[in-house]
Motif scaffolding. Structure first.
Motif, PDB file in Angstrom:
ATOM      1  N   TYR A 192      19.965 -30.967 -20.819  1.00  5.26           N
ATOM      2  CA  TYR A 192      18.707 -31.219 -20.119  1.00  5.26           C
ATOM      3  C   TYR A 192      18.643 -30.432 -18.810  1.00  5.26           C
ATOM      4  O   TYR A 192      17.664 -29.763 -18.531  1.00  5.26           O
ATOM      5  N   ARG A 193      19.719 -30.500 -18.026  1.00  2.00           N
ATOM      6  CA  ARG A 193      19.735 -29.796 -16.738  1.00  2.00           C
ATOM      7  C   ARG A 193      19.672 -28.274 -16.932  1.00  2.00           C
ATOM      8  O   ARG A 193      18.990 -27.577 -16.186  1.00  2.00           O
ATOM      9  N   ARG A 194      20.381 -27.778 -17.932  1.00  2.00           N
ATOM     10  CA  ARG A 194      20.381 -26.340 -18.199  1.00  2.00           C
ATOM     11  C   ARG A 194      18.975 -25.871 -18.606  1.00  2.00           C
ATOM     12  O   ARG A 194      18.466 -24.878 -18.090  1.00  2.00           O
ATOM     13  N   ARG A 195      18.329 -26.587 -19.492  1.00  2.00           N
ATOM     14  CA  ARG A 195      16.983 -26.208 -19.931  1.00  2.00           C
ATOM     15  C   ARG A 195      15.954 -26.393 -18.813  1.00  2.00           C
ATOM     16  O   ARG A 195      15.019 -25.617 -18.691  1.00  2.00           O
ATOM     17  N   ARG A 196      16.130 -27.431 -18.002  1.00  2.00           N
ATOM     18  CA  ARG A 196      15.215 -27.652 -16.871  1.00  2.00           C
ATOM     19  C   ARG A 196      15.327 -26.487 -15.886  1.00  2.00           C
ATOM     20  O   ARG A 196      14.336 -26.021 -15.346  1.00  2.00           O
ATOM     21  N   ALA A 197      16.559 -26.000 -15.664  1.00  2.00           N
ATOM     22  CA  ALA A 197      16.750 -24.871 -14.756  1.00  2.00           C
ATOM     23  C   ALA A 197      16.079 -23.615 -15.304  1.00  2.00           C
ATOM     24  O   ALA A 197      15.484 -22.837 -14.553  1.00  2.00           O
ATOM     25  N   VAL A 198      16.135 -23.414 -16.610  1.00  2.00           N
ATOM     26  CA  VAL A 198      15.485 -22.254 -17.209  1.00  2.00           C
ATOM     27  C   VAL A 198      13.966 -22.379 -17.064  1.00  2.00           C
ATOM     28  O   VAL A 198      13.274 -21.417 -16.733  1.00  2.00           O
ATOM     29  N   LEU A 199      13.430 -23.574 -17.282  1.00  2.00           N
ATOM     30  CA  LEU A 199      11.984 -23.769 -17.176  1.00  2.00           C
ATOM     31  C   LEU A 199      11.472 -23.583 -15.750  1.00  2.00           C
ATOM     32  O   LEU A 199      10.393 -23.033 -15.541  1.00  2.00           O
ATOM     33  N   THR A 200      12.225 -24.048 -14.785  1.00  2.00           N
ATOM     34  CA  THR A 200      11.777 -23.944 -13.397  1.00  2.00           C
ATOM     35  C   THR A 200      12.109 -22.588 -12.783  1.00  2.00           C
ATOM     36  O   THR A 200      11.650 -22.290 -11.695  1.00  2.00           O
ATOM     37  N   ALA A 242       1.642 -30.438 -25.359  1.00  2.00           N
ATOM     38  CA  ALA A 242       2.153 -30.936 -24.086  1.00  2.00           C
ATOM     39  C   ALA A 242       2.868 -29.815 -23.337  1.00  2.00           C
ATOM     40  O   ALA A 242       3.289 -28.818 -23.906  1.00  2.00           O
ATOM     41  N   ALA A 243       3.007 -30.015 -22.044  1.00  2.00           N
ATOM     42  CA  ALA A 243       3.713 -29.054 -21.205  1.00  2.00           C
ATOM     43  C   ALA A 243       5.193 -29.043 -21.597  1.00  2.00           C
ATOM     44  O   ALA A 243       5.739 -30.070 -21.995  1.00  2.00           O
ATOM     45  N   PRO A 244       5.856 -27.907 -21.486  1.00  2.00           N
ATOM     46  CA  PRO A 244       7.268 -27.830 -21.886  1.00  2.00           C
ATOM     47  C   PRO A 244       8.157 -28.810 -21.131  1.00  2.00           C
ATOM     48  O   PRO A 244       9.068 -29.395 -21.704  1.00  2.00           O
ATOM     49  N   GLY A 245       7.877 -29.007 -19.842  1.00  2.00           N
ATOM     50  CA  GLY A 245       8.684 -29.954 -19.073  1.00  2.00           C
ATOM     51  C   GLY A 245       8.528 -31.373 -19.573  1.00  2.00           C
ATOM     52  O   GLY A 245       9.489 -32.152 -19.605  1.00  2.00           O
ATOM     53  N   THR A 246       7.342 -31.727 -20.006  1.00  2.00           N
ATOM     54  CA  THR A 246       7.095 -33.066 -20.538  1.00  2.00           C
ATOM     55  C   THR A 246       7.845 -33.262 -21.849  1.00  2.00           C
ATOM     56  O   THR A 246       8.442 -34.313 -22.083  1.00  2.00           O
ATOM     57  N   VAL A 247       7.810 -32.244 -22.703  1.00  2.00           N
ATOM     58  CA  VAL A 247       8.530 -32.331 -23.972  1.00  2.00           C
ATOM     59  C   VAL A 247      10.025 -32.473 -23.714  1.00  2.00           C
ATOM     60  O   VAL A 247      10.708 -33.281 -24.357  1.00  2.00           O
ATOM     61  N   LEU A 248      10.527 -31.717 -22.755  1.00  2.00           N
ATOM     62  CA  LEU A 248      11.948 -31.798 -22.415  1.00  2.00           C
ATOM     63  C   LEU A 248      12.303 -33.181 -21.895  1.00  2.00           C
ATOM     64  O   LEU A 248      13.323 -33.762 -22.293  1.00  2.00           O
TER      65      LEU A 248
END
Length: 101
Positions: free
Chosen positions: A70-78, A50-56
């Motif tokens: 969640y917000r910290r990791r989402r910011a790193v992914l984007t 699965a895509a990393p964003g989906t797993v997150l």
């Protein structure tokens, strides 16, 4: 060599008939399999990965991680700098990344 007036006899006709039926059955099976193989559209099977964003998103929904993480990791992914995590609020500048010593 020319016995029975070139006649194969009763059993010969049955054998030839069965052989002809088996031949056409085999031709039909090959034709059906070829048609199914050639008419099959390219079906894309979703990858098991699965895509990393989906797993997150799934981890957050299950409660494995809290909102700050969640917000910290989402910011790193984007690729957006900084998150609204607790580490950022304390001002220590640690955004969850490992440092080399």
């Amino acid at each position: 060599m020319f016995w029975n007036d070139h006649d194969t006899g009763g059993w010969g006709w049955y054998a030839m008939s069965a052989g002809m039926l088996l031949f056409w059955l085999l031709v039909g099976v090959i034709a059906v399999l070829a048609f199914r193989a050639l008419s099959r559209s390219e079906r894309t099977v979703p990858s098991r990965e699965a895509a990393p964003g989906t797993v997150l998103d799934e981890r957050f929904a299950r409660g494995d991680i809290d909102e700050d993480e969640y917000r910290r990791r989402r910011a790193v992914l984007t690729g957006r700098p900084g998150g609204t995590g607790a580490a950022d609020a304390t001002g220590d500048g640690d955004d969850g990344r490992l440092r080399k010593s």
